[in-house]
Enzyme design. Structure first.
Site, PDB file in Angstrom:
ATOM      1  N   HIS A 144      21.218  31.626  68.841  1.00 16.06           N
ATOM      2  CA  HIS A 144      22.218  31.449  69.893  1.00 16.06           C
ATOM      3  C   HIS A 144      22.547  32.799  70.536  1.00 16.06           C
ATOM      4  O   HIS A 144      22.547  33.829  69.860  1.00 16.06           O
ATOM      5  CB  HIS A 144      23.477  30.829  69.289  1.00 16.06           C
ATOM      6  CG  HIS A 144      24.410  30.268  70.304  1.00 16.06           C
ATOM      7  ND1 HIS A 144      25.336  31.039  70.965  1.00 16.06           N
ATOM      8  CD2 HIS A 144      24.551  29.012  70.805  1.00 16.06           C
ATOM      9  CE1 HIS A 144      26.015  30.288  71.817  1.00 16.06           C
ATOM     10  NE2 HIS A 144      25.552  29.046  71.734  1.00 16.06           N
TER      11      HIS A 144
ATOM     12  N   ASP B  59      29.505  22.528  73.120  1.00 14.60           N
ATOM     13  CA  ASP B  59      30.601  21.789  73.753  1.00 14.60           C
ATOM     14  C   ASP B  59      31.236  22.698  74.801  1.00 14.60           C
ATOM     15  O   ASP B  59      30.931  23.890  74.854  1.00 14.60           O
ATOM     16  CB  ASP B  59      31.611  21.277  72.723  1.00 14.60           C
ATOM     17  CG  ASP B  59      32.398  22.371  72.026  1.00 14.60           C
ATOM     18  OD1 ASP B  59      31.882  23.507  71.928  1.00 14.60           O
ATOM     19  OD2 ASP B  59      33.515  22.111  71.560  1.00 14.60           O
TER      20      ASP B  59
ATOM     21  N   TYR C 278      33.529  25.172  77.152  1.00 20.60           N
ATOM     22  CA  TYR C 278      34.495  26.245  76.911  1.00 20.60           C
ATOM     23  C   TYR C 278      35.893  25.640  76.802  1.00 20.60           C
ATOM     24  O   TYR C 278      36.217  24.689  77.521  1.00 20.60           O
ATOM     25  CB  TYR C 278      34.469  27.248  78.055  1.00 20.60           C
ATOM     26  CG  TYR C 278      33.191  28.044  78.176  1.00 20.60           C
ATOM     27  CD1 TYR C 278      32.717  28.825  77.119  1.00 20.60           C
ATOM     28  CD2 TYR C 278      32.475  28.064  79.367  1.00 20.60           C
ATOM     29  CE1 TYR C 278      31.552  29.581  77.241  1.00 20.60           C
ATOM     30  CE2 TYR C 278      31.305  28.824  79.504  1.00 20.60           C
ATOM     31  CZ  TYR C 278      30.851  29.574  78.441  1.00 20.60           C
ATOM     32  OH  TYR C 278      29.708  30.315  78.570  1.00 20.60           O
TER      33      TYR C 278
ATOM     34  N   PHE D 148      27.414  26.878  79.348  1.00 25.38           N
ATOM     35  CA  PHE D 148      27.394  28.337  79.522  1.00 25.38           C
ATOM     36  C   PHE D 148      27.978  28.818  80.849  1.00 25.38           C
ATOM     37  O   PHE D 148      28.200  30.010  81.027  1.00 25.38           O
ATOM     38  CB  PHE D 148      25.971  28.912  79.344  1.00 25.38           C
ATOM     39  CG  PHE D 148      25.423  28.762  77.959  1.00 25.38           C
ATOM     40  CD1 PHE D 148      25.954  29.499  76.906  1.00 25.38           C
ATOM     41  CD2 PHE D 148      24.395  27.874  77.689  1.00 25.38           C
ATOM     42  CE1 PHE D 148      25.460  29.354  75.612  1.00 25.38           C
ATOM     43  CE2 PHE D 148      23.898  27.731  76.397  1.00 25.38           C
ATOM     44  CZ  PHE D 148      24.428  28.470  75.360  1.00 25.38           C
TER      45      PHE D 148
END
Length: 224
Positions: free
Chosen positions: A186, A64, A66, A77
């Site tokens: 991740h 989701d 930031y 990202f």
């Protein structure tokens, strides 16, 4: 909320007519009216606007947006040019350096990737300020699943980079033998050392594209 106006509209138009999307739209509109929500409404569908379906070469799935002020602008990202690079992206840049020798830039603005065909898609497209995952389960997952399925149906090679468990849960949807699916932990500081570092996703993606006659991605983000 801005509208999708390019070639994503055809495969996603059915979603806009479904009951879940009506509920989602109402919820998101109310959230923007009553809370601080990221990204800005006009940036919710930025990933689709910057990377038309016909140009998708690589898909990177995030979770989701930031949730701190000024960070999110609709690409997973990525942050705006004048914003401090978040820890997960720091690790992505480190792996990119180790994998392809790219220098580590002074910004986290990934629009260059998006414009080359890298779909930077979060599975949830909005979030409350300072509350990670606060819009999980309100309907975005069904919408972004439809987008992932639209890419899966493409009759040409595409690379999917699935980093972390939430992204890897989409693996079962990706059944097109023309595509390459690469999974890794991740890139967050909590898990990057468990196998994200050394996974070499960028060179593998480019090798696959080149092997199929597709122009590879220039992964270098330049200093600003």
């Amino acid at each position: 909320m801005s509208a999708i106006a390019n070639d994503w509209l055809e495969p996603l138009s059915a979603e806009f007519k479904k009951p879940y999307y009506a509920r989602l739209y109402k919820t998101v509109r109310e959230e923007y009216n009553t809370h601080e929500i990221f990204p800005a409404p006009d940036d919710i569908f930025a990933a689709f606007e910057l990377t038309p379906l016909s140009q998708v070469k690589v898909v990177i799935l995030g979770q989701d947006p930031y949730h701190n002020v000024g960070q999110a602008h609709g690409l997973c990202f990525s942050v705006k040019p004048d914003v401090e690079i978040p820890p997960s992206l720091v690790n992505i840049y480190q792996e990119l350096h180790d994998d392809l020798g790219c220098y580590i830039p002074n910004n986290g603005y990934l629009v260059k990737w998006a414009k080359q065909g890298v779909l930077l898609l979060n599975t949830v497209l909005t979030v409350r300020a300072h509350q990670a995952n606060s819009h999980r389960g309100i309907g975005w997952e069904e919408f972004t699943d439809a987008a992932i399925q639209a890419v899966n149906r493409l009759d040409r090679p595409v690379v999917f980079l699935l980093w972390g468990r939430p992204a890897q849960m989409k693996r079962s949807m990706l059944d097109n033998p023309k595509h390459l699916v690469l999974t890794a932990p991740h890139p967050s500081p909590l898990s990057a050392s468990r196998g994200f570092f050394g996974s070499r996703p960028f060179s593998q993606a480019n090798a696959f594209l080149e092997a199929h006659g597709v122009k590879p991605i220039d992964w270098q983000i330049e200093n600003r």
